[in-house]
Write an enzyme that holds these catalytic residues in place. Structure first.
Site, PDB file in Angstrom:
ATOM      1  N   TRP A 190      88.907  13.295 -24.019  1.00 33.19           N
ATOM      2  CA  TRP A 190      87.473  13.607 -24.078  1.00 33.19           C
ATOM      3  C   TRP A 190      87.156  14.657 -23.023  1.00 33.19           C
ATOM      4  O   TRP A 190      87.618  14.564 -21.897  1.00 33.19           O
ATOM      5  CB  TRP A 190      86.612  12.360 -23.827  1.00 33.19           C
ATOM      6  CG  TRP A 190      85.161  12.727 -23.709  1.00 33.19           C
ATOM      7  CD1 TRP A 190      84.313  13.042 -24.728  1.00 33.19           C
ATOM      8  CD2 TRP A 190      84.413  12.878 -22.495  1.00 33.19           C
ATOM      9  NE1 TRP A 190      83.081  13.375 -24.224  1.00 33.19           N
ATOM     10  CE2 TRP A 190      83.112  13.283 -22.862  1.00 33.19           C
ATOM     11  CE3 TRP A 190      84.709  12.715 -21.136  1.00 33.19           C
ATOM     12  CZ2 TRP A 190      82.105  13.531 -21.927  1.00 33.19           C
ATOM     13  CZ3 TRP A 190      83.708  12.958 -20.192  1.00 33.19           C
ATOM     14  CH2 TRP A 190      82.419  13.355 -20.587  1.00 33.19           C
ATOM     15  N   GLU A 231      88.062  12.597 -28.862  1.00 33.31           N
ATOM     16  CA  GLU A 231      86.784  11.862 -28.856  1.00 33.31           C
ATOM     17  C   GLU A 231      85.570  12.783 -28.915  1.00 33.31           C
ATOM     18  O   GLU A 231      85.250  13.480 -27.948  1.00 33.31           O
ATOM     19  CB  GLU A 231      86.711  10.996 -27.587  1.00 33.31           C
ATOM     20  CG  GLU A 231      85.447  10.150 -27.512  1.00 33.31           C
ATOM     21  CD  GLU A 231      85.386   9.282 -26.254  1.00 33.31           C
ATOM     22  OE1 GLU A 231      86.287   9.382 -25.383  1.00 33.31           O
ATOM     23  OE2 GLU A 231      84.421   8.503 -26.140  1.00 33.31           O
ATOM     24  N   LYS A 233      81.386  13.760 -29.375  1.00 34.99           N
ATOM     25  CA  LYS A 233      80.144  13.265 -28.792  1.00 34.99           C
ATOM     26  C   LYS A 233      78.988  14.113 -29.302  1.00 34.99           C
ATOM     27  O   LYS A 233      79.146  15.302 -29.561  1.00 34.99           O
ATOM     28  CB  LYS A 233      80.271  13.364 -27.268  1.00 34.99           C
ATOM     29  CG  LYS A 233      79.143  12.795 -26.466  1.00 34.99           C
ATOM     30  CD  LYS A 233      79.570  12.625 -25.000  1.00 34.99           C
ATOM     31  CE  LYS A 233      78.427  12.111 -24.168  1.00 34.99           C
ATOM     32  NZ  LYS A 233      78.847  11.654 -22.839  1.00 34.99           N
ATOM     33  N   ASP A 264      83.212   6.589 -30.468  1.00 42.40           N
ATOM     34  CA  ASP A 264      82.563   5.886 -29.364  1.00 42.40           C
ATOM     35  C   ASP A 264      81.179   5.432 -29.847  1.00 42.40           C
ATOM     36  O   ASP A 264      80.391   6.246 -30.350  1.00 42.40           O
ATOM     37  CB  ASP A 264      82.448   6.824 -28.150  1.00 42.40           C
ATOM     38  CG  ASP A 264      81.836   6.148 -26.927  1.00 42.40           C
ATOM     39  OD1 ASP A 264      80.766   5.533 -27.049  1.00 42.40           O
ATOM     40  OD2 ASP A 264      82.439   6.243 -25.837  1.00 42.40           O
ATOM     41  N   HIS A 267      78.093   7.490 -28.896  1.00 43.79           N
ATOM     42  CA  HIS A 267      78.137   8.950 -29.029  1.00 43.79           C
ATOM     43  C   HIS A 267      77.405   9.524 -30.234  1.00 43.79           C
ATOM     44  O   HIS A 267      77.647  10.663 -30.616  1.00 43.79           O
ATOM     45  CB  HIS A 267      79.597   9.430 -29.045  1.00 43.79           C
ATOM     46  CG  HIS A 267      80.202   9.416 -27.673  1.00 43.79           C
ATOM     47  ND1 HIS A 267      81.368  10.061 -27.359  1.00 43.79           N
ATOM     48  CD2 HIS A 267      79.774   8.853 -26.525  1.00 43.79           C
ATOM     49  CE1 HIS A 267      81.653   9.879 -26.090  1.00 43.79           C
ATOM     50  NE2 HIS A 267      80.705   9.135 -25.557  1.00 43.79           N
ATOM     51  N   HIS A 291      85.928   3.373 -29.148  1.00 45.42           N
ATOM     52  CA  HIS A 291      85.422   3.110 -27.806  1.00 45.42           C
ATOM     53  C   HIS A 291      84.211   2.225 -28.004  1.00 45.42           C
ATOM     54  O   HIS A 291      83.132   2.705 -28.356  1.00 45.42           O
ATOM     55  CB  HIS A 291      85.026   4.402 -27.087  1.00 45.42           C
ATOM     56  CG  HIS A 291      86.112   4.940 -26.226  1.00 45.42           C
ATOM     57  ND1 HIS A 291      85.941   6.009 -25.386  1.00 45.42           N
ATOM     58  CD2 HIS A 291      87.392   4.528 -26.060  1.00 45.42           C
ATOM     59  CE1 HIS A 291      87.081   6.242 -24.748  1.00 45.42           C
ATOM     60  NE2 HIS A 291      87.977   5.359 -25.144  1.00 45.42           N
ATOM     61  N   ASP A 299      73.291   7.145 -24.598  1.00 43.56           N
ATOM     62  CA  ASP A 299      74.687   6.768 -24.363  1.00 43.56           C
ATOM     63  C   ASP A 299      74.832   6.181 -22.955  1.00 43.56           C
ATOM     64  O   ASP A 299      75.483   6.741 -22.091  1.00 43.56           O
ATOM     65  CB  ASP A 299      75.564   8.021 -24.529  1.00 43.56           C
ATOM     66  CG  ASP A 299      77.036   7.718 -24.335  1.00 43.56           C
ATOM     67  OD1 ASP A 299      77.438   6.555 -24.550  1.00 43.56           O
ATOM     68  OD2 ASP A 299      77.789   8.638 -23.967  1.00 43.56           O
ATOM     69  N   ASP A 301      76.198   3.367 -21.858  1.00 49.36           N
ATOM     70  CA  ASP A 301      77.405   2.614 -21.509  1.00 49.36           C
ATOM     71  C   ASP A 301      77.109   1.267 -20.859  1.00 49.36           C
ATOM     72  O   ASP A 301      77.684   0.916 -19.829  1.00 49.36           O
ATOM     73  CB  ASP A 301      78.335   3.470 -20.626  1.00 49.36           C
ATOM     74  CG  ASP A 301      78.961   4.613 -21.403  1.00 49.36           C
ATOM     75  OD1 ASP A 301      79.752   4.338 -22.312  1.00 49.36           O
ATOM     76  OD2 ASP A 301      78.632   5.783 -21.115  1.00 49.36           O
ATOM     77  N   ASP A 331      84.597   0.821 -23.515  1.00 43.43           N
ATOM     78  CA  ASP A 331      84.152   1.960 -22.706  1.00 43.43           C
ATOM     79  C   ASP A 331      82.722   1.727 -22.237  1.00 43.43           C
ATOM     80  O   ASP A 331      81.777   1.992 -22.970  1.00 43.43           O
ATOM     81  CB  ASP A 331      84.247   3.262 -23.525  1.00 43.43           C
ATOM     82  CG  ASP A 331      83.823   4.483 -22.714  1.00 43.43           C
ATOM     83  OD1 ASP A 331      83.631   4.349 -21.483  1.00 43.43           O
ATOM     84  OD2 ASP A 331      83.676   5.570 -23.310  1.00 43.43           O
TER      85      ASP A 331
HETATM   86  C1  RNT Z   1      82.160   9.937 -22.229  1.00 50.16           C
HETATM   87  C2  RNT Z   1      83.217   9.279 -23.058  1.00 50.16           C
HETATM   88  C3  RNT Z   1      84.487   8.950 -22.344  1.00 50.16           C
HETATM   89  C4  RNT Z   1      84.278   8.362 -20.973  1.00 50.16           C
HETATM   90  C5  RNT Z   1      85.549   7.896 -20.323  1.00 50.16           C
HETATM   91  C6  RNT Z   1      85.365   7.632 -18.860  1.00 50.16           C
HETATM   92  O1  RNT Z   1      80.987  10.076 -22.883  1.00 50.16           O
HETATM   93  O2  RNT Z   1      82.699   8.140 -23.666  1.00 50.16           O
HETATM   94  O3  RNT Z   1      85.244   8.114 -23.139  1.00 50.16           O
HETATM   95  O4  RNT Z   1      83.365   7.311 -20.992  1.00 50.16           O
HETATM   96  O5  RNT Z   1      86.564   8.761 -20.578  1.00 50.16           O
HETATM   97 ZN    ZN Z   2      84.146   6.961 -24.788  1.00 52.30          ZN
END
Ligand code: RNT
Ligand code: ZN
Length: 424
Positions: A190, A231, A233, A264, A267, A291, A299, A301, A331
């Site tokens: 990513w 990955e 986004k 993810d 994302h 993820h 986003d 997390d 993640d």
């Molecule tokens: C960032 C991505 C990525 C990170 C990690 C730390 O938006 O989700 O996967 O969260 O690599």
């Molecule tokens: Zn991620």
């Protein structure tokens, strides 16, 4: 506390199994399958995405950790101890997911274009001794050469080359990990590249990204050792108007270059679920990585919990027979609560969601749908929500020798008192 009493858990499980048998679900079979599903636990929850390079580069890349709960892991040894504590409270055999900035550099300054498997030897030895699989990620952020938010798409050849070299080395580290552990390492790429304001030229950076990726992936590495994932986004902080590695970019890249696509959960647009994407992209890709994250309005997390979205993701994997084709990684990062507990909560929830899916009377539901009996489909879907799932989950933990219900929490509190709170 009846629920944590072993005899009671077994009795409740017996009754629950009967309820599931009535709708044609074999609970023992579900538990056997559940035990074979590894979840990849992300190291970056353990220390707020800081890593062990001992530099004071800003995190950057649009990644933001909030909170200052005491006790973050400051060294690899501390992090391994925290992982062990978490894993002792989670049923099943799982995996550990490392970022390249979590190597052991013994006080030396080893730049990202110099990392190699020796810097991860302690992690590998530790994982091997504990029969854990390992996954890996190049780190394209928290570095002076990523300070302007650009890496593999940078207009400067030297900076691009630097990051390409990092990517190449990370795949080699992945292969060394896979070789040592006897299970392929999934190396996920990513990058944060994008821009705050709408760019005039959206094309050139994407051409550069494709070329940089091709250079990173040039060397053939056996899929028995290392699997590559990319990955996408939608947007990030500082890349609100344009992300070079968008969904469409990487979907095309993954299909044409035979890479795994990493979906993810945070994302995409807030109302867009990755659950629906799984059957779509698996029409064209042999395998994908997830993820699993939880975005709240963006986003963000947040720690994964047992939401409808998580259940939908697990349901898509299980009921479509994708357990062998979908790799599950977590993640998220939350520094407002005990970080070890955050791993335990998120991983236990992921496993609960998979178990709920494994306990669905999928044949009956599909038959109703095939007969266009949507009334019965809706009725049954709602009725099965109140089946005694908790008794099955408790029994799964009991049999694995893992604390039942919230009984894991005092263990975390003790660990916090004896270990985490003594970290300065
Ligand atoms: C960032 C991505 C990525 C990170 C990690 C730390 O938006 O989700 O996967 O969260 O690599
Ligand atoms: Zn991620």
């Amino acid at each position: 506390m009846m629920r944590k009493n072993g005899k009671y858990v077994e009795r409740a499980f017996g009754v629950a199994s009967e309820s599931y048998r009535e709708i044609g679900v074999n609970v023992e079979h579900a538990l056997e399958r559940l035990a074979t599903i590894p979840i990849s636990l992300h190291c970056w929850q353990g220390d707020d995405v800081r890593g062990f390079e001992n530099t004071d580069s800003e995190l950057g890349g649009g990644l933001a950790v909030t909170g200052n709960y005491p006790g973050r892991a400051r060294t690899p040894d501390e992090m391994r101890a925290d992982f062990e504590k978490a894993l002792s409270l989670i049923p099943g055999q799982h995996r550990i997911n490392l970022h390249a900035c979590y190597g052991e550099f013994n006080g030396h300054r080893v730049d990202r274009d110099e990392v190699s498997s020796e810097h991860f030897q302690n992690w590998i030895d530790w994982a091997k001794a504990r029969r854990l699989g390992m996954d890996f990620n190049p780190t394209f952020f928290a570095h002076p050469r990523a300070a302007d938010g650009l890496t593999l798409t940078h207009r400067d050849d030297g900076i691009r080359k630097f990051w390409i070299e990092h990517g190449i080395r990370c795949r080699e580290i992945g292969a060394a990990i896979g070789k040592a552990l006897g299970t392929p390492c999934l190396t996920n790429l990513w990058i944060p590249d994008g821009s705050k304001e709408a760019p005039v030229d959206r094309k050139t950076p994407r051409e550069r990204l494709a070329a940089s990726l091709d250079a990173i992936f040039k060397k053939r590495i056996s899929s028995k050792l290392n699997l590559d994932a990319v990955e996408p986004k939608l947007f990030g902080i500082g890349s609100e108007s344009y992300v070079v590695g968008s969904h469409e970019f990487y979907l095309g890249y993954a299909i044409t270059r035979r890479k795994l696509l990493c979906l993810d959960a945070g994302h995409y647009h807030p109302t867009e679920s990755i659950a629906d994407k799984i059957t779509a992209v698996l029409q064209y890709l042999p395998e994908i990585l997830l993820h699993v994250s939880r975005g709240v309005r963006w986003d963000s997390d947040h720690v994964v919990i047992l939401t409808d979205d998580l259940r939908a993701i697990a349901g898509e994997i299980v009921t479509n027979g994708y357990l062998g084709r979908v790799h599950i990684g977590l993640d998220y990062f939350d520094a407002t609560i005990n970080r070890v507990a955050a791993w335990v909560i998120g991983t236990r929830c992921m496993i609960k969601a998979l178990l709920l899916a494994l306990l669905e009377p999928v044949d009956i539901l599909r038959k109703l749908e095939a007969e266009a009996d949507y009334t019965s489909r809706l009725a049954l879907l709602e009725e099965i929500k109140t089946l005694p799932f908790g008794a099955v989950w408790d029994f799964y933990c009991l049999r694995a020798g893992i604390p039942v219900g919230e009984a894991w929490l005092p263990e975390i509190k003790r660990y916090e008192r004896d270990v985490l709170s003594r970290r300065g």
